[in-house]
Motif scaffolding. Structure first.
Motif, PDB file in Angstrom:
ATOM      1  N   UNK A 101      -6.134  -7.047 -27.472  1.00  0.00           N
ATOM      2  CA  UNK A 101      -5.514  -7.394 -26.197  1.00  0.00           C
ATOM      3  C   UNK A 101      -6.535  -7.638 -25.088  1.00  0.00           C
ATOM      4  N   UNK A 102      -7.764  -7.209 -25.293  1.00  0.00           N
ATOM      5  CA  UNK A 102      -8.772  -7.362 -24.240  1.00  0.00           C
ATOM      6  C   UNK A 102      -8.933  -8.815 -23.816  1.00  0.00           C
ATOM      7  N   UNK A 103      -8.897  -9.711 -24.776  1.00  0.00           N
ATOM      8  CA  UNK A 103      -9.089 -11.136 -24.465  1.00  0.00           C
ATOM      9  C   UNK A 103      -7.920 -11.681 -23.639  1.00  0.00           C
ATOM     10  N   UNK A 104      -6.765 -11.073 -23.792  1.00  0.00           N
ATOM     11  CA  UNK A 104      -5.568 -11.571 -23.133  1.00  0.00           C
ATOM     12  C   UNK A 104      -5.127 -10.685 -21.964  1.00  0.00           C
ATOM     13  N   UNK A 105      -5.968  -9.756 -21.570  1.00  0.00           N
ATOM     14  CA  UNK A 105      -5.585  -8.773 -20.547  1.00  0.00           C
ATOM     15  C   UNK A 105      -5.133  -9.444 -19.249  1.00  0.00           C
ATOM     16  N   UNK A 106      -5.863 -10.436 -18.810  1.00  0.00           N
ATOM     17  CA  UNK A 106      -5.502 -11.104 -17.561  1.00  0.00           C
ATOM     18  C   UNK A 106      -4.134 -11.769 -17.676  1.00  0.00           C
ATOM     19  N   UNK A 133       0.839  -1.199   0.000  1.00  0.00           N
ATOM     20  CA  UNK A 133       0.000   0.000   0.000  1.00  0.00           C
ATOM     21  C   UNK A 133       0.879   1.256   0.000  1.00  0.00           C
ATOM     22  N   UNK A 134       1.919   1.267   0.832  1.00  0.00           N
ATOM     23  CA  UNK A 134       2.809   2.433   0.903  1.00  0.00           C
ATOM     24  C   UNK A 134       3.584   2.649  -0.403  1.00  0.00           C
ATOM     25  N   UNK A 135       3.910   1.576  -1.095  1.00  0.00           N
ATOM     26  CA  UNK A 135       4.670   1.700  -2.336  1.00  0.00           C
ATOM     27  C   UNK A 135       3.790   1.876  -3.569  1.00  0.00           C
ATOM     28  N   UNK A 136       2.482   1.865  -3.406  1.00  0.00           N
ATOM     29  CA  UNK A 136       1.593   1.981  -4.563  1.00  0.00           C
ATOM     30  C   UNK A 136       1.840   3.234  -5.397  1.00  0.00           C
ATOM     31  N   UNK A 137       2.158   4.390  -4.774  1.00  0.00           N
ATOM     32  CA  UNK A 137       2.452   5.549  -5.633  1.00  0.00           C
ATOM     33  C   UNK A 137       3.605   5.288  -6.597  1.00  0.00           C
ATOM     34  N   UNK A 138       4.507   4.418  -6.225  1.00  0.00           N
ATOM     35  CA  UNK A 138       5.639   4.087  -7.080  1.00  0.00           C
ATOM     36  C   UNK A 138       5.251   3.020  -8.112  1.00  0.00           C
ATOM     37  N   UNK A 139       4.658   1.938  -7.660  1.00  0.00           N
ATOM     38  CA  UNK A 139       4.320   0.839  -8.567  1.00  0.00           C
ATOM     39  C   UNK A 139       3.090   1.145  -9.410  1.00  0.00           C
ATOM     40  N   UNK A 140       2.190   1.972  -8.914  1.00  0.00           N
ATOM     41  CA  UNK A 140       0.979   2.317  -9.650  1.00  0.00           C
ATOM     42  C   UNK A 140       1.247   3.112 -10.910  1.00  0.00           C
ATOM     43  N   UNK A 141       2.409   3.774 -10.988  1.00  0.00           N
ATOM     44  CA  UNK A 141       2.762   4.541 -12.186  1.00  0.00           C
ATOM     45  C   UNK A 141       2.779   3.648 -13.418  1.00  0.00           C
ATOM     46  N   UNK A 142       3.154   2.420 -13.232  1.00  0.00           N
ATOM     47  CA  UNK A 142       3.234   1.482 -14.352  1.00  0.00           C
ATOM     48  C   UNK A 142       1.868   0.843 -14.611  1.00  0.00           C
ATOM     49  N   UNK A 143       1.169   0.467 -13.537  1.00  0.00           N
ATOM     50  CA  UNK A 143      -0.096  -0.252 -13.678  1.00  0.00           C
ATOM     51  C   UNK A 143      -1.132   0.501 -14.506  1.00  0.00           C
ATOM     52  N   UNK A 144      -1.367   1.767 -14.194  1.00  0.00           N
ATOM     53  CA  UNK A 144      -2.449   2.487 -14.851  1.00  0.00           C
ATOM     54  C   UNK A 144      -2.261   2.619 -16.357  1.00  0.00           C
ATOM     55  N   UNK A 145      -1.074   3.048 -16.860  1.00  0.00           N
ATOM     56  CA  UNK A 145      -0.929   3.093 -18.316  1.00  0.00           C
ATOM     57  C   UNK A 145      -1.072   1.724 -18.976  1.00  0.00           C
ATOM     58  N   UNK A 146      -0.544   0.681 -18.335  1.00  0.00           N
ATOM     59  CA  UNK A 146      -0.659  -0.657 -18.929  1.00  0.00           C
ATOM     60  C   UNK A 146      -2.117  -1.093 -18.993  1.00  0.00           C
ATOM     61  N   UNK A 147      -2.858  -0.865 -17.933  1.00  0.00           N
ATOM     62  CA  UNK A 147      -4.277  -1.234 -17.921  1.00  0.00           C
ATOM     63  C   UNK A 147      -5.033  -0.444 -18.991  1.00  0.00           C
ATOM     64  N   UNK A 148      -4.696   0.838 -19.154  1.00  0.00           N
ATOM     65  CA  UNK A 148      -5.356   1.643 -20.181  1.00  0.00           C
ATOM     66  C   UNK A 148      -5.039   1.140 -21.581  1.00  0.00           C
ATOM     67  N   UNK A 149      -3.774   0.774 -21.823  1.00  0.00           N
ATOM     68  CA  UNK A 149      -3.424   0.223 -23.136  1.00  0.00           C
ATOM     69  C   UNK A 149      -4.194  -1.066 -23.383  1.00  0.00           C
ATOM     70  N   UNK A 150      -4.252  -1.934 -22.376  1.00  0.00           N
ATOM     71  CA  UNK A 150      -4.985  -3.192 -22.523  1.00  0.00           C
ATOM     72  C   UNK A 150      -6.462  -2.932 -22.791  1.00  0.00           C
ATOM     73  N   UNK A 151      -7.005  -1.903 -22.164  1.00  0.00           N
ATOM     74  CA  UNK A 151      -8.427  -1.584 -22.336  1.00  0.00           C
ATOM     75  C   UNK A 151      -8.719  -1.039 -23.725  1.00  0.00           C
ATOM     76  N   UNK A 191       3.210   5.954 -23.339  1.00  0.00           N
ATOM     77  CA  UNK A 191       2.621   7.267 -23.609  1.00  0.00           C
ATOM     78  C   UNK A 191       2.248   7.424 -25.073  1.00  0.00           C
ATOM     79  N   UNK A 192       3.169   7.060 -25.965  1.00  0.00           N
ATOM     80  CA  UNK A 192       2.885   7.144 -27.390  1.00  0.00           C
ATOM     81  C   UNK A 192       1.717   6.225 -27.759  1.00  0.00           C
ATOM     82  N   UNK A 193       1.724   5.016 -27.218  1.00  0.00           N
ATOM     83  CA  UNK A 193       0.636   4.071 -27.503  1.00  0.00           C
ATOM     84  C   UNK A 193      -0.705   4.634 -27.045  1.00  0.00           C
ATOM     85  N   UNK A 194      -0.754   5.198 -25.843  1.00  0.00           N
ATOM     86  CA  UNK A 194      -2.013   5.766 -25.329  1.00  0.00           C
ATOM     87  C   UNK A 194      -2.470   6.959 -26.169  1.00  0.00           C
TER      88      UNK A 194
END
Length: 155
Positions: A88-93, A65-83, A146-149
């Motif tokens: 990629x939607x079928x393989x998102x998981x 939880x404390x490190x989420x500001x650091x690790x979350x930087x990667x998660x959100x763009x990746x989830x957005x690209x997958x979305x 960033x370019x992909x998004x």
């Protein structure tokens, strides 16, 4: 989000150049000192020998939880690209599982080094020597995301 990922790419690249100048402590994208201190306190003062397994599990969640500001930087763009990419939607998981596995591999490597007798001083020096390379690759990853998004947002 694409612009934010590009901003993180620029900041990571700036951090890379700071590290090359020997200013590792001055990088921008890192956990604040108060969060680092809280993590150290959780590890060293709150771990119970009697309930080692349970306390380790709880401390792991709290540190996550404390490190989420650091690790979350990667998660959100990746989830957005997958979305945004229909193929990629079928393989998102699968991709998220792969990402998490790749996130855990360095932790397992560190664990193996410690288990084999590497001291924390040697391990810290090893990680510090490679922090510039990590920042450079992080910058490239943010740039690509960033370019992909942005490209996906135009379509």
């Amino acid at each position: 989000f694409g612009a934010i990922a590009l901003l993180f790419s620029g900041i990571s690249l700036h951090d890379y150049f700071k590290i090359r100048k020997g200013k590792l402590k001055e990088i921008t994208l890192q956990l604040p000192d108060r969060i680092k201190a809280k993590i150290k306190e959780l590890i060293w003062k709150k771990t119970s020998r009697k309930y080692f397994l349970a306390s380790t599990f709880v401390i792991g969640i709290l540190i996550g939880v404390l490190e989420f500001p650091c690790t979350g930087q990667i998660y959100f763009p990746i989830i957005l690209v997958l979305r945004e990419i229909p193929s990629l939607r079928m393989h998102a998981l699968s991709y998220l599982i792969l990402y998490n596995f790749m996130f855990i591999i360095p932790l397992l490597v560190v664990f193996a080094f410690v288990y084999l007798g590497t001291t924390s001083d040697r391990l810290s020096k090893f990680l510090e020597e490679r922090s510039g390379t990590v920042k450079l690759f992080t910058s490239m990853l943010f740039f690509i995301l960033g370019i992909a998004l942005i490209f996906l947002g135009m379509n």
